[in-house]
Design a protein around this motif. Structure first.
Motif, short mmCIF file in Angstrom:
data_model
loop_
_atom_site.label_atom_id
_atom_site.label_comp_id
_atom_site.label_asym_id
_atom_site.label_seq_id
_atom_site.Cartn_x
_atom_site.Cartn_y
_atom_site.Cartn_z
N THR A 421 -0.56 -2.91 -3.07
CA THR A 421 -0.34 -3.23 -1.87
C THR A 421 -1.27 -2.09 -1.15
OG1 THR A 421 1.76 -2.10 -1.37
CG2 THR A 421 1.44 -4.75 -1.67
N GLY A 422 -1.15 -0.67 -1.39
CA GLY A 422 -1.74 0.26 -0.69
C GLY A 422 -3.10 0.44 -0.91
N ALA A 423 -3.65 -0.07 -2.05
CA ALA A 423 -5.03 0.12 -2.42
C ALA A 423 -5.56 -1.06 -1.49
CB ALA A 423 -5.21 -0.01 -3.90
N ILE A 424 -5.10 -2.36 -1.78
CA ILE A 424 -5.64 -3.36 -0.91
C ILE A 424 -5.76 -3.04 0.60
CG2 ILE A 424 -5.38 -5.79 -0.62
CD1 ILE A 424 -4.18 -6.26 -3.29
N GLU A 425 -4.53 -2.68 1.11
CA GLU A 425 -4.34 -2.24 2.55
C GLU A 425 -5.40 -1.58 3.08
OE1 GLU A 425 -0.88 -1.34 5.62
OE2 GLU A 425 -0.64 -1.14 3.40
N ALA A 426 -6.04 -0.58 2.00
CA ALA A 426 -6.77 0.44 2.72
C ALA A 426 -8.19 -0.36 2.71
CB ALA A 426 -6.92 1.57 1.50
N ILE A 427 -8.79 -1.27 1.75
CA ILE A 427 -9.85 -2.09 1.74
C ILE A 427 -9.62 -2.58 3.21
CG2 ILE A 427 -11.17 -3.81 0.72
CD1 ILE A 427 -10.14 -2.71 -2.09
N ILE A 428 -8.55 -3.48 3.33
CA ILE A 428 -8.46 -4.29 4.47
C ILE A 428 -8.67 -3.52 5.80
CG2 ILE A 428 -6.77 -5.75 5.91
CD1 ILE A 428 -5.88 -6.64 3.39
#
Length: 480
Positions: A421-428
């Protein structure tokens, strides 16, 4: 005047036995002319036929699959006529005592519902040779005879005149074709003549129950041509009757290049062939125990398989129809479901990616590099969240090319799905900051923009982001 068409079909099914019906010569297709012959199939004086037991077994299989009664005693007869490709001057067939009688097939009608088509008889017989018309160097136009096909085993399936339209005739033919291929007794190759049809067509006034004079359309080996031939014959006979003429009972040939039929010869009746029991062959005795043994060996037939796919696996009728179109495809599906018991998911992949790849290559499912084991392994990776459905299609293409296991392809190409979730949240966060205008529009009520944001995230993650996680995080971050 309005007419009702009456159609009865005689289907010749060439059997897949390794040797001929009355001798040990090979039945292999495409050999050098006259290289697969012997004194028996050439009709030499004193050469005696010996019945191939496998032919009788195949006849029983066909009879059981078409709801026929299997005769305990059947008799071979000589059908006498003279033709260049018939070396004996007669054909060994069956006449008044065939091996299978009184069967039926139920066909699906286009408007819904089913119709029962009666089967009068199924009998065993030998095929004739083949005339080859060619331009021979130094000789000119000539006709040659290839007797490789002489004595090849056939089953003739004779229907009742129960069909009332070309569409009904084609539905019956396709169902019979599917059954004999499922049974493994015929390869069903129409182009090579393994499955060919004679159609008896007549017209009677609407409201009448008296059949008109029929014409026989001979040896048509394409479903499309059979339909065209029947349609033309209906028009031809209607025109004759409307003009006050009389339809002549005859045998006609269909010309695919013109879409028309032409007269071949007057139609013979049974007495013209001077049938009599073949003195060289004893009656065929089929015991009830043999019939039971054959019945136990029958594969699951298309109708039963289709019903099981719908009732037990919960598939839509459409899926079941497609998946049971061939025995090989149905078995591929069954084998995959046994390893990954989610029938609809498997169905989607078999009808989608598997069929697409095979169609592009012109291959049969038996030649598919992605085995049921490999396909099930791929679907398990999706289920575990290791890869997304989109990435799985890329993996499938690589599996199809190389035959490699999906886990190895995912590892080699670094295709593991990102669920962090951390990696995806950064992209979002980066995308929402960049697309501030679109965010404002979404929050003002343009809900359709949600798909835009999902696409941007998947593109930025090169398709690796877990779609479920992406959707969940976007919903939270885009909330007003």
């Amino acid at each position: 005047m309005k007419y009702q068409v009456v159609i009865g079909l005689e289907v010749h099914t060439q059997l897949t036995t390794a040797t001929k019906i009355f001798c040990g010569c090979s039945t292999r297709f495409g050999a050098q002319p006259n290289s697969q012959t012997c004194p028996v199939c050439l009709g030499f004086p004193g050469a005696l036929p010996v019945l191939n037991q496998k032919v009788v077994e195949y006849a029983i299989r066909a009879g059981l699959a078409t709801n026929c009664t299997i005769a305990e005693r059947s008799v071979f007869a000589r059908k006498n006529y003279f033709y260049p490709d018939l070396p004996k001057g007669y054909q060994i067939s069956q006449f008044d005592l065939p091996i299978c009688v009184n069967g039926h097939l139920d066909i699906d009608l286009e408007g819904g519902g089913t119709k029962r088509i009666g089967i009068t008889r199924i009998h065993m017989e030998e095929d004739a040779g083949k005339l080859v018309h060619a331009d021979i160097p130094g000789v000119g136009d000539d006709s040659c005879v290839d007797l490789n096909r002489a004595c090849t085993p056939l089953l003739e399936v004779v229907s009742e005149p129960d069909m009332r339209s070309p569409d009904e005739a084609i539905a019956y033919l396709k169902k019979l074709h599917q059954i004999v291929v499922y049974l493994g007794i015929c390869d069903g190759n129409l182009e090579e003549g393994s499955f060919r049809c004679d159609a008896n067509v007549s017209l009677m006034p609407v409201g009448s129950n008296v059949f008109g004079t029929r014409a026989e359309l001979k040896n048509i080996n394409s479903f499309r041509f059979i339909k065209q031939a029947i349609e033309y014959e209906i028009e031809r006979q209607a025109e004759i009757l409307d003009e006050g003429g009389r339809v002549i009972q005859e045998t006609r040939l269909f010309d695919p290049s013109t879409g028309t039929t032409r007269s071949m010869r007057g139609k013979e009746e049974a007495h013209d062939y001077r049938y009599f029991p073949d003195p060289d062959l004893v009656p065929v005795i089929v015991s009830p125990s043999w019939v039971d043994e054959v019945r136990q060996s029958l594969p699951e037939l298309p109708d039963a398989k289709r019903e099981r796919f719908v009732k037990e696996m919960g598939l839509p009728e459409y899926d079941a129809e497609i998946l049971t179109s061939t025995r090989e495809l149905a078995e591929y599906f069954d084998a995959t479901v046994a390893l990954f018991p989610q029938a609809k998911t498997v169905s989607n992949w078999v009808m989608g990616e598997v069929s697409r790849a095979l169609n592009e290559d012109g291959k049969n499912v038996t030649e598919c590099p992605v085995t049921p084991e490999l396909l099930a392994a791929l679907l398990k990776l999706i289920e575990k969240g290791t890869i997304s459905g989109k990435i799985a299609k890329t993996v499938f293409d690589e599996m199809y090319k190389t035959g490699k296991e999906p886990e190895k392809i995912v590892e080699e190409k670094g295709l593991v799905q990102v669920s962090d979730t951390g990696a995806i949240e950064a992209i979002i966060d980066e995308i929402l900051a960049r697309e501030a205008g679109q965010v404002a529009e979404y929050r003002s009520g343009k809900d359709k923009l949600f798909g835009f944001f999902v696409g941007q995230v998947m593109r930025a993650s090169k398709g690796k982001a877990n779609p479920a996680v992406v959707n969940d995080l976007l919903l939270k971050k885009l909330a007003p």
